[in-house]
Design a protein around this motif. Sequence first.
Motif, PDB file in Angstrom:
ATOM      1  N   MET A   1       0.840  -1.167   0.000  1.00  0.00           N
ATOM      2  CA  MET A   1       0.000   0.000   0.000  1.00  0.00           C
ATOM      3  C   MET A   1       0.890   1.236   0.000  1.00  0.00           C
ATOM      4  O   MET A   1       1.759   1.399   0.837  1.00  0.00           O
ATOM      5  N   ALA A   2       0.640   2.128  -0.968  1.00  0.00           N
ATOM      6  CA  ALA A   2       1.439   3.341  -1.092  1.00  0.00           C
ATOM      7  C   ALA A   2       0.909   4.412  -0.141  1.00  0.00           C
ATOM      8  O   ALA A   2      -0.275   4.456   0.180  1.00  0.00           O
ATOM      9  N   ILE A   3       1.793   5.293   0.307  1.00  0.00           N
ATOM     10  CA  ILE A   3       1.420   6.395   1.189  1.00  0.00           C
ATOM     11  C   ILE A   3       0.984   7.576   0.328  1.00  0.00           C
ATOM     12  O   ILE A   3       1.690   7.970  -0.599  1.00  0.00           O
ATOM     13  N   ASP A   4      -0.175   8.124   0.634  1.00  0.00           N
ATOM     14  CA  ASP A   4      -0.697   9.265  -0.109  1.00  0.00           C
ATOM     15  C   ASP A   4      -0.249  10.550   0.583  1.00  0.00           C
ATOM     16  O   ASP A   4      -0.852  11.010   1.547  1.00  0.00           O
ATOM     17  N   PHE A   5       0.834  11.137   0.081  1.00  0.00           N
ATOM     18  CA  PHE A   5       1.395  12.337   0.691  1.00  0.00           C
ATOM     19  C   PHE A   5       0.479  13.551   0.515  1.00  0.00           C
ATOM     20  O   PHE A   5       0.444  14.433   1.371  1.00  0.00           O
ATOM     21  N   ASP A   6      -0.268  13.597  -0.575  1.00  0.00           N
ATOM     22  CA  ASP A   6      -1.193  14.721  -0.779  1.00  0.00           C
ATOM     23  C   ASP A   6      -2.283  14.729   0.292  1.00  0.00           C
ATOM     24  O   ASP A   6      -2.660  15.785   0.799  1.00  0.00           O
ATOM     25  N   ALA A   7      -2.806  13.561   0.627  1.00  0.00           N
ATOM     26  CA  ALA A   7      -3.832  13.463   1.672  1.00  0.00           C
ATOM     27  C   ALA A   7      -3.262  13.878   3.029  1.00  0.00           C
ATOM     28  O   ALA A   7      -3.929  14.551   3.815  1.00  0.00           O
ATOM     29  N   ILE A   8      -2.019  13.496   3.290  1.00  0.00           N
ATOM     30  CA  ILE A   8      -1.373  13.860   4.556  1.00  0.00           C
ATOM     31  C   ILE A   8      -1.169  15.371   4.625  1.00  0.00           C
ATOM     32  O   ILE A   8      -1.430  16.001   5.649  1.00  0.00           O
ATOM     33  N   ARG A   9      -0.700  15.987   3.521  1.00  0.00           N
ATOM     34  CA  ARG A   9      -0.506  17.442   3.494  1.00  0.00           C
ATOM     35  C   ARG A   9      -1.838  18.184   3.684  1.00  0.00           C
ATOM     36  O   ARG A   9      -1.911  19.180   4.395  1.00  0.00           O
ATOM     37  N   LYS A  10      -2.878  17.677   3.036  1.00  0.00           N
ATOM     38  CA  LYS A  10      -4.191  18.303   3.154  1.00  0.00           C
ATOM     39  C   LYS A  10      -4.684  18.269   4.595  1.00  0.00           C
ATOM     40  O   LYS A  10      -5.165  19.270   5.126  1.00  0.00           O
ATOM     41  N   LYS A  11      -4.565  17.128   5.248  1.00  0.00           N
ATOM     42  CA  LYS A  11      -5.006  16.992   6.636  1.00  0.00           C
ATOM     43  C   LYS A  11      -4.159  17.867   7.558  1.00  0.00           C
ATOM     44  O   LYS A  11      -4.680  18.513   8.473  1.00  0.00           O
ATOM     45  N   LEU A  12      -2.858  17.947   7.305  1.00  0.00           N
ATOM     46  CA  LEU A  12      -1.967  18.780   8.109  1.00  0.00           C
ATOM     47  C   LEU A  12      -2.334  20.252   7.963  1.00  0.00           C
ATOM     48  O   LEU A  12      -2.357  20.999   8.940  1.00  0.00           O
ATOM     49  N   ASN A  13      -2.665  20.689   6.744  1.00  0.00           N
ATOM     50  CA  ASN A  13      -3.077  22.076   6.525  1.00  0.00           C
ATOM     51  C   ASN A  13      -4.388  22.379   7.234  1.00  0.00           C
ATOM     52  O   ASN A  13      -4.569  23.470   7.770  1.00  0.00           O
ATOM     53  N   GLN A  14      -5.317  21.441   7.239  1.00  0.00           N
ATOM     54  CA  GLN A  14      -6.576  21.643   7.934  1.00  0.00           C
ATOM     55  C   GLN A  14      -6.363  21.788   9.433  1.00  0.00           C
ATOM     56  O   GLN A  14      -6.965  22.624  10.086  1.00  0.00           O
ATOM     57  N   LEU A  15      -5.492  20.967   9.985  1.00  0.00           N
ATOM     58  CA  LEU A  15      -5.255  20.991  11.424  1.00  0.00           C
ATOM     59  C   LEU A  15      -4.441  22.196  11.860  1.00  0.00           C
ATOM     60  O   LEU A  15      -4.612  22.708  12.957  1.00  0.00           O
ATOM     61  N   SER A  16      -3.534  22.668  11.007  1.00  0.00           N
ATOM     62  CA  SER A  16      -2.668  23.779  11.389  1.00  0.00           C
ATOM     63  C   SER A  16      -3.306  25.136  11.134  1.00  0.00           C
ATOM     64  O   SER A  16      -2.781  26.158  11.558  1.00  0.00           O
ATOM     65  N   GLY A  17      -4.412  25.172  10.425  1.00  0.00           N
ATOM     66  CA  GLY A  17      -5.102  26.427  10.180  1.00  0.00           C
ATOM     67  C   GLY A  17      -4.482  27.253   9.072  1.00  0.00           C
ATOM     68  O   GLY A  17      -4.764  28.436   8.955  1.00  0.00           O
ATOM     69  N   THR A  18      -3.644  26.682   8.244  1.00  0.00           N
ATOM     70  CA  THR A  18      -3.026  27.429   7.154  1.00  0.00           C
ATOM     71  C   THR A  18      -3.810  27.292   5.863  1.00  0.00           C
ATOM     72  O   THR A  18      -3.315  27.650   4.810  1.00  0.00           O
ATOM     73  N   ASN A  19      -5.010  26.774   5.962  1.00  0.00           N
ATOM     74  CA  ASN A  19      -5.856  26.628   4.779  1.00  0.00           C
ATOM     75  C   ASN A  19      -6.301  28.002   4.296  1.00  0.00           C
ATOM     76  O   ASN A  19      -6.671  28.853   5.081  1.00  0.00           O
ATOM     77  N   THR A  20      -6.281  28.241   3.005  1.00  0.00           N
ATOM     78  CA  THR A  20      -6.773  29.491   2.453  1.00  0.00           C
ATOM     79  C   THR A  20      -7.944  29.194   1.538  1.00  0.00           C
ATOM     80  O   THR A  20      -8.140  28.055   1.116  1.00  0.00           O
TER      81      THR A  20
END
Length: 104
Positions: free
Chosen positions: A1-20
């Motif tokens: 199973m491959a790691i989806d780095f885009d999904a991880i970045r998206k979740k990290l942005n949501q949690l850190s509040g840097t979403n624009t």
Amino acid sequence: MAIDFDAIRKKLNQLSGTNTKRNVMWRPPEGETSVVRILGFADNEGNPFKERWFYYNIGNNPGLLSPHQFGKPDPVQELIQKLKAEGTKESYEMAKQLYPKMRT
């Protein structure tokens, strides 16, 4: 199973509040044809837009939604009617500034 780095970045942005908003808004891809459908509200007779009336220049509020359009008592509308009933030019000018503005 491959790691989806885009999904991880998206979740990290949501949690850190840097979403624009730029990341949230959908944009059609350049060079491709897209079909966009605008659906009307079920209670708005097929019109895709809602018309609302707002009061501006009242206190420090950027805009107040008028309760008059929903059949509720509206103290600002009552004040406008009293000012119009006075009949002076000053009261008419003040009432004119208080009228609600329609926004879609």
